[in-house]
Design an enzyme around this catalytic site. Sequence first.
Site, PDB file in Angstrom:
ATOM      1  N   GLY A 179      -3.526   0.523  -5.636  1.00  0.00           N
ATOM      2  CA  GLY A 179      -4.199  -0.754  -5.835  1.00  0.00           C
ATOM      3  C   GLY A 179      -3.247  -1.838  -6.289  1.00  0.00           C
ATOM      4  CG  ASN A 183       6.569  -3.694 -10.145  1.00  0.00           C
ATOM      5  OD1 ASN A 183       6.942  -2.538 -10.141  1.00  0.00           O
ATOM      6  ND2 ASN A 183       5.840  -4.207  -9.152  1.00  0.00           N
ATOM      7  CD  GLU A 186      -1.880  -2.954 -12.083  1.00  0.00           C
ATOM      8  OE1 GLU A 186      -0.747  -2.695 -12.513  1.00  0.00           O
ATOM      9  OE2 GLU A 186      -2.701  -2.076 -11.743  1.00  0.00           O
TER      10      GLU A 186
END
Length: 838
Positions: free
Chosen positions: A262, A266, A298
């Site tokens: 998904g 980073n 994220e």
Amino acid sequence: MAVTHETLGENVVPSHYELKVSPDLKTFVFEGTESITVRIKRPTNKIILNSSRLKIKRATIVTSGQEQKASISKERDEEVTFSFRKKVSGEAQLWLSFVGRATDELEGLYRSRYAYNGKKGYVLSTQFEPVSARRAFPCFDEPGLKATFSLSLVVDKALECISNMPIASQKDAEKGKKLVMFAKSPVMSTYLLYIGVGRYSHINGKYRNVRLRVVATPGKEKLMPIALDYTKRYLAHHERYYGIRYPLPKLDMIAIPDFPVGAMENWGAISYRETALLGDKNTPIAGRHRIAEVIGHELAHQWFGDLVTMRWWNDLWLNESFANFMEKKSTDTLFPEWRVNELELADSKNTAFAIDQSKYTHPISVEVKTPAQISAIFDRISYEKGGRLLDMIEDYVVRDAFRKGLNAYLKKHAYSNASKDDLWDAIAGASRGSLNVKKVANYWTDATGYPIVKVEARRGRALLTQERYCISEVTDRSVWPIPITYRLAGSKSEKRMLMSGKRASVGTGNARWILLNSGQSGLYRVEYPNALLKHLGAAIAAGEINSTDAWGVQNDVFSLARTSRTKASRYLNFIDLYCSEVGYPANVELISGLTWIYLMLGEKKGARAGMLLKTAGRRLIAEVGWEKKKGEDALSTRLRNAAMSSLGIAGDREAIARSRELFHKLASGAVIDQDIRSAVYANVARSGDASDFASIRAMYEKEQLPQEKMRLLGALAGFKDRRCFEQGLQYCLTDNVRIQDKILFAGAAGSNLDNADLVWKWTKKNWKIFMRMYGPSVSLLYRFVTGLRIVRDEALLDDIKAFFAKKENMREDIKRELDQTLEAIESNIRFIKHNSHN
């Protein structure tokens, strides 16, 4: 040859990488040079690094001004050994030059294709988690071996470069190229480094002094504003919750056409599948919700995972469970109209229960050594079960104490590594000492599976007994410390206790019923005796028990039927007698349960389930209407789609006729409600013929909106007509379906019970292709295995077992999912036999 030890050791530790990469977007070959500054604790004449699919051309080491050339050897898979004539110690610089190739395998430094204005182009992107940085440059590819990075890229002048940090400078290089140099990164793990090269479009924004961008391949600017808006909202939320500001000067949100998962966290350069980032006004509420939660997930990682990283992959859940926990908490705060907490009962908690009721499950914190083992734990246990465990622990210690503990943990271990004990110590320090948080939490992270609590009603008391809940026979004497929240009839207040033994007793007085797991934050199921279940059902029908707890009661009854611990008729009777007026989320959950029973037993044996399913769908459509109303709430919008879909499955003629009419309008260029399109497509596919298949395929090939494209692809896998379904299977193998999307098609095909035999035949025939397409470290091959869990035929089961018994068809990264799939099929067969005379 497999890696047989956990780490590269602690004698040689990196502190800084000076990395220069020169990629060619025509040949996809990249050349690199690097200098790794290391600290060597004890004198040694060799250094071992991780390296995979790279040719190392030269290696030297410099210590105290003395340079030695290294001999290069390969003693283990994915490792390279540099040997020196004289022993080295102290600080040193290891100088390397190497060459590699960017493939389309969705790991390491890879290529991704796109089309713009009729022309094909490529971008280069990286996916290093968990163990693929070693495919882009030789490195200490372990989360505990953090270092800083100074990255430079040599590329054609027309190309743009992206990495974790802002561009520090750029200048002309040889042969019409440019040298792009990025600012030095903070200390971080290798798997968080990002490299992107290509032609991009983007929109810019700002949050405080942090530069924000949403980035994609050319022509997608109109699909970016939603993501930019959500990014600002979640950054503000996470900063408030963690008490720590986002630590980098910029943040890029990058949509990649080909992407294995998904999204990937980073640090400062988060990469996404296009469906998880790009959208516009035509994106349904469910799609916007998906984009929001992935962004929330994220961005949570920028603290949990990036700022503070697990020491080794056995504590992967420290990253993923917390991101899962935070995505839901933050989304519920930012978008209360979506009613996330209720929605996630049917989604996240059911997902955790479903995978963890297998005897082949694994603990949340699990020992892993090889790359394949590491990749295999990026599963629903690490994400969903771990996230729901945190819900339970938060409820156990109280929210404020839980949050204070998290803040202390992040501040203490910032720019470093930590373990689960560090986390539990921090939470325990912020909570009441008598709760014994560490003991309770560690048991749940280290134990396999989850318990069921059986209730026995006695005069004035309820006797509780726990055992492991499993879809098949298992001998397990585990005794979980279970935080129990319960409520008695006539009382609106909840009571709490810790069930620390095999048995416990609760005083009930004259109360007609006791409800366990009030609020549904506990990770356990409950089995009530018939008399007590009737009282609970009557309380649900009378509105004395809210819909969230009604969800829990009926979900537990369904699961007991699903695992053949009770007859399906017990569940159907409960639904029929007590749940006719139940609200959300219980109304959607009963539709799910009825659908499974109806499809598994078939139209004849499952006739009663089908009748109840049609009744539930009709009741829901009567509540929300066939058409969207001006100003209606988000829940009504989503329920309409669920109602239409359930009616289509049940064969409701009006729902199918309406769906076909709407589909033909859409196919002819008209606009229809985007929030019911998935139900429309599904109903057309179930009732469709070759002309419908051709229309959906044409719409799929033309569609530019990523999420809509995936809905159409899913419809191609939903045809009941066998010829059409076979066409869909063959179409999936073509280049029209990206590598990343073939697994989504396989998953959709895996819910087509009418054609389960064709799914297996197709999987078996193309297995070698899939094995080459999805390498062990990507851990996607298992999706073709889990798509077989719909099988309910003993002959097919025997054939599947025989096929995978052959060594050449097996791989370490699919073993657990294969065992779970075979177990699920056996359970399906057992369910049908158990209810054959229902």
